[in-house]
Design an enzyme around this catalytic site. Sequence first.
Site, PDB file in Angstrom:
ATOM      1  CG  ASP A   1      -7.430   3.347  -0.660  1.00 18.97           C
ATOM      2  OD1 ASP A   1      -7.853   2.188  -0.577  1.00 18.97           O
ATOM      3  OD2 ASP A   1      -7.560   4.163   0.282  1.00 18.97           O
TER       4      ASP A   1
ATOM      5  CE  LYS B   1      -4.446   0.974   0.188  1.00 18.98           C
ATOM      6  NZ  LYS B   1      -5.598   0.157  -0.232  1.00 18.98           N
TER       7      LYS B   1
HETATM    8  P1  NDP Z   1     -12.995   8.004  -2.750  1.00 20.79           P
HETATM    9  O1  NDP Z   1     -11.903   8.983  -2.576  1.00 20.79           O
HETATM   10  O2  NDP Z   1     -13.560   7.778  -4.098  1.00 20.79           O
HETATM   11  O3  NDP Z   1     -14.212   8.344  -1.776  1.00 20.79           O
HETATM   12  C1  NDP Z   1     -14.017   8.442  -0.399  1.00 20.79           C
HETATM   13  C2  NDP Z   1     -15.334   8.816   0.253  1.00 20.79           C
HETATM   14  O4  NDP Z   1     -15.204   8.691   1.659  1.00 20.79           O
HETATM   15  C3  NDP Z   1     -15.725  10.261  -0.011  1.00 20.79           C
HETATM   16  O5  NDP Z   1     -17.123  10.365   0.003  1.00 20.79           O
HETATM   17  C4  NDP Z   1     -15.114  10.985   1.179  1.00 20.79           C
HETATM   18  O6  NDP Z   1     -15.764  12.200   1.493  1.00 20.79           O
HETATM   19  C5  NDP Z   1     -15.332   9.971   2.275  1.00 20.79           C
HETATM   20  N1  NDP Z   1     -14.278  10.117   3.293  1.00 20.79           N
HETATM   21  C6  NDP Z   1     -12.936   9.948   3.102  1.00 20.79           C
HETATM   22  N2  NDP Z   1     -12.268  10.189   4.235  1.00 20.79           N
HETATM   23  C7  NDP Z   1     -13.198  10.518   5.137  1.00 20.79           C
HETATM   24  C8  NDP Z   1     -13.124  10.881   6.497  1.00 20.79           C
HETATM   25  N3  NDP Z   1     -11.955  10.942   7.143  1.00 20.79           N
HETATM   26  N4  NDP Z   1     -14.294  11.129   7.134  1.00 20.79           N
HETATM   27  C9  NDP Z   1     -15.483  11.074   6.467  1.00 20.79           C
HETATM   28  N5  NDP Z   1     -15.611  10.746   5.179  1.00 20.79           N
HETATM   29  C10 NDP Z   1     -14.483  10.470   4.535  1.00 20.79           C
HETATM   30  O7  NDP Z   1     -12.404   6.631  -2.152  1.00 20.79           O
HETATM   31  P2  NDP Z   1     -12.908   5.154  -2.391  1.00 20.79           P
HETATM   32  O8  NDP Z   1     -14.366   5.116  -2.596  1.00 20.79           O
HETATM   33  O9  NDP Z   1     -12.014   4.531  -3.389  1.00 20.79           O
HETATM   34  O10 NDP Z   1     -12.538   4.470  -0.983  1.00 20.79           O
HETATM   35  C11 NDP Z   1     -13.467   4.377   0.079  1.00 20.79           C
HETATM   36  C12 NDP Z   1     -13.034   3.271   1.033  1.00 20.79           C
HETATM   37  O11 NDP Z   1     -13.003   2.026   0.320  1.00 20.79           O
HETATM   38  C13 NDP Z   1     -11.651   3.420   1.646  1.00 20.79           C
HETATM   39  O12 NDP Z   1     -11.683   2.890   2.951  1.00 20.79           O
HETATM   40  C14 NDP Z   1     -10.780   2.547   0.766  1.00 20.79           C
HETATM   41  O13 NDP Z   1      -9.624   2.120   1.446  1.00 20.79           O
HETATM   42  C15 NDP Z   1     -11.733   1.405   0.505  1.00 20.79           C
HETATM   43  N6  NDP Z   1     -11.444   0.580  -0.658  1.00 20.79           N
HETATM   44  C16 NDP Z   1     -11.318   1.124  -1.903  1.00 20.79           C
HETATM   45  C17 NDP Z   1     -11.092   0.323  -3.004  1.00 20.79           C
HETATM   46  C18 NDP Z   1     -11.038   0.861  -4.387  1.00 20.79           C
HETATM   47  O14 NDP Z   1     -10.972   0.056  -5.316  1.00 20.79           O
HETATM   48  N7  NDP Z   1     -11.112   2.167  -4.598  1.00 20.79           N
HETATM   49  C19 NDP Z   1     -10.894  -1.131  -2.848  1.00 20.79           C
HETATM   50  C20 NDP Z   1     -11.133  -1.621  -1.504  1.00 20.79           C
HETATM   51  C21 NDP Z   1     -11.374  -0.779  -0.463  1.00 20.79           C
HETATM   52  P3  NDP Z   1     -15.144  13.597   0.977  1.00 20.79           P
HETATM   53  O15 NDP Z   1     -15.385  13.614  -0.504  1.00 20.79           O
HETATM   54  O16 NDP Z   1     -15.905  14.611   1.719  1.00 20.79           O
HETATM   55  O17 NDP Z   1     -13.687  13.547   1.325  1.00 20.79           O
HETATM   56  O1  2IT Z   2      -8.004  -1.486  -0.592  1.00 17.77           O
HETATM   57  C1  2IT Z   2      -7.949  -1.981  -1.749  1.00 17.77           C
HETATM   58  O2  2IT Z   2      -8.072  -3.182  -1.932  1.00 17.77           O
HETATM   59  C2  2IT Z   2      -7.743  -1.068  -2.877  1.00 17.77           C
HETATM   60  N1  2IT Z   2      -7.671   0.144  -2.669  1.00 17.77           N
HETATM   61  C3  2IT Z   2      -7.603  -1.606  -4.264  1.00 17.77           C
HETATM   62  C4  2IT Z   2      -6.194  -2.085  -4.518  1.00 17.77           C
HETATM   63  C5  2IT Z   2      -5.898  -2.506  -5.947  1.00 17.77           C
HETATM   64  O3  2IT Z   2      -4.722  -2.831  -6.161  1.00 17.77           O
HETATM   65  O4  2IT Z   2      -6.779  -2.543  -6.806  1.00 17.77           O
END
Ligand code: NDP
Ligand code: 2IT
Length: 445
Positions: A166, A126
């Site tokens: 992420d 990561k």
């Molecule tokens: P994005 O940046 O697309 O979206 C993040 C969302 O979460 C936004 O709505 C943001 O609000 C909100 N957010 C972020 N930080 C905070 C905080 N500290 N407090 C409140 N709200 C918060 O990210 P993703 O959708 O990609 O990721 C979301 C989660 O999913 C994370 O935990 C990530 O690790 C996990 N994840 C992502 C994967 C991926 O493929 N993208 C894979 C597996 C897990 P705002 O816009 O106001 O900041």
């Molecule tokens: O938390 C996760 O699994 C991710 N942000 C996606 C990682 C990836 O390599 O697609």
Amino acid sequence: MDARLEAIRDTVLARNPGEAEFHQAVVEVFESLGPVHDRHPEFLEAAILERLCEPERQIIFRVPWTDDQGRVQINRGFRVEFNSALGPYKGGLRFHPSVYLGIVKFLGFEQIFKNALTGMPIGGGKGGSDFDPRGRSDAEVMRFCQSFMTELYRHIGEYTDVPAGDIGVGGREIGYLFGQYKRITNRYESGVLTGKGISWGGSLVRPEATGFGTVIFTEEMLKTRGTSFDGQRVVVSGSGNVAINAVAKAQSLGATVVACSDSSGYIVDEAGIDVGLLRQVKELERGRLKDYALRRSGVAYVEAGSVWDVDATVALPCATQNELDGDAAARLVRNGLVAIGEGANMPSTREAVAVFQEAGVLFGPGKAANAGGVATSALEMQQNASRDSWSFEHTEQRLTDIMVGIHHRCASTADEYGEPGNYVLGANIGGFVKVADAMLAQGLI
Ligand code: NDP
Ligand code: 2IT
């Protein structure tokens, strides 16, 4: 916790002071692993746990860039290459002001087990930066990404380490990062990053994969109780990549998603969230949820409190770590919660997990429920390696099969260890044993 593991835990915590999220992730995994060590004393003799908790390599670097006013800005970049027993390091990059080594290490540690559960040949890693993309122009984001990659490029590669997105890193950022990697190395090495655009080596379904996968996993949990998403009242947190696609998939299965959030507040839309409008506001305009409420009648926007104040039968936390605490969990349970699927990484605090488990709520931990994103990244790597691109239908079917497989692996492992329905135990043991076996086979490295 098993006494033998307690001693190892104490050493790990003392060795990594001030990294609260990493400690939390380690302790949660250790709590599941006592029975495995009864069956496999060779894991203790080979110090598998001690080795697993010490990343193979940690890179911390300066990221200098200039903002639109010509001022010099400095951020800190990270890449933690945690474990390569099963394949090249694989895991996302997070750009958010809260990022520090403890967050990158908790995410990298979780990623080892998650990636093992997918059954794909990928190790765990990561990275990220404390850079805050919010409010920055495209040109600023590009300059930041170019500077970030100017250091990162020497550490990554399709056979070495394959970053992806992420929080704060989506298609735009992956594009700038890929462009700079290509420019520095003079190689069109598609497999070095995943989450790429479709016309330049990306995979269909990768943008949807994490949210879709979380819902597919949760649907499998619901099936074990003879029910499904159809007719459920769902609350989702976040409104980014994972959240939006979880909303879309849950509603396609007949649920009504009544609320979602961003870091400023949440909306309640009793008619069911309009996914098209949500994508327009959050993805295309990079706007705030408040704008969604202004454009649709019957929607309440709430700035105070928590989205978990809204009652639901299914909850899908898809924002960030420790966003759902014990009190919120107790409230959800009182209000009739049946299932929770973690789209985010470690969104439930340890107290919240205990509340859900004591109440007998179906609880799908992130390392299992959100593995669809990284699994589809591995499918993107497969397509890149064979210079092929698959149809949406084929790729979505592969994702579905993988998620059903992960659910089966977690459920059958929990059964095997005498704790049916305990997906936390099933995910931790299922992922761990695979990595531990590979580490044993590869000797002391
Ligand atoms: P994005 O940046 O697309 O979206 C993040 C969302 O979460 C936004 O709505 C943001 O609000 C909100 N957010 C972020 N930080 C905070 C905080 N500290 N407090 C409140 N709200 C918060 O990210 P993703 O959708 O990609 O990721 C979301 C989660 O999913 C994370 O935990 C990530 O690790 C996990 N994840 C992502 C994967 C991926 O493929 N993208 C894979 C597996 C897990 P705002 O816009 O106001 O900041
Ligand atoms: O938390 C996760 O699994 C991710 N942000 C996606 C990682 C990836 O390599 O697609």
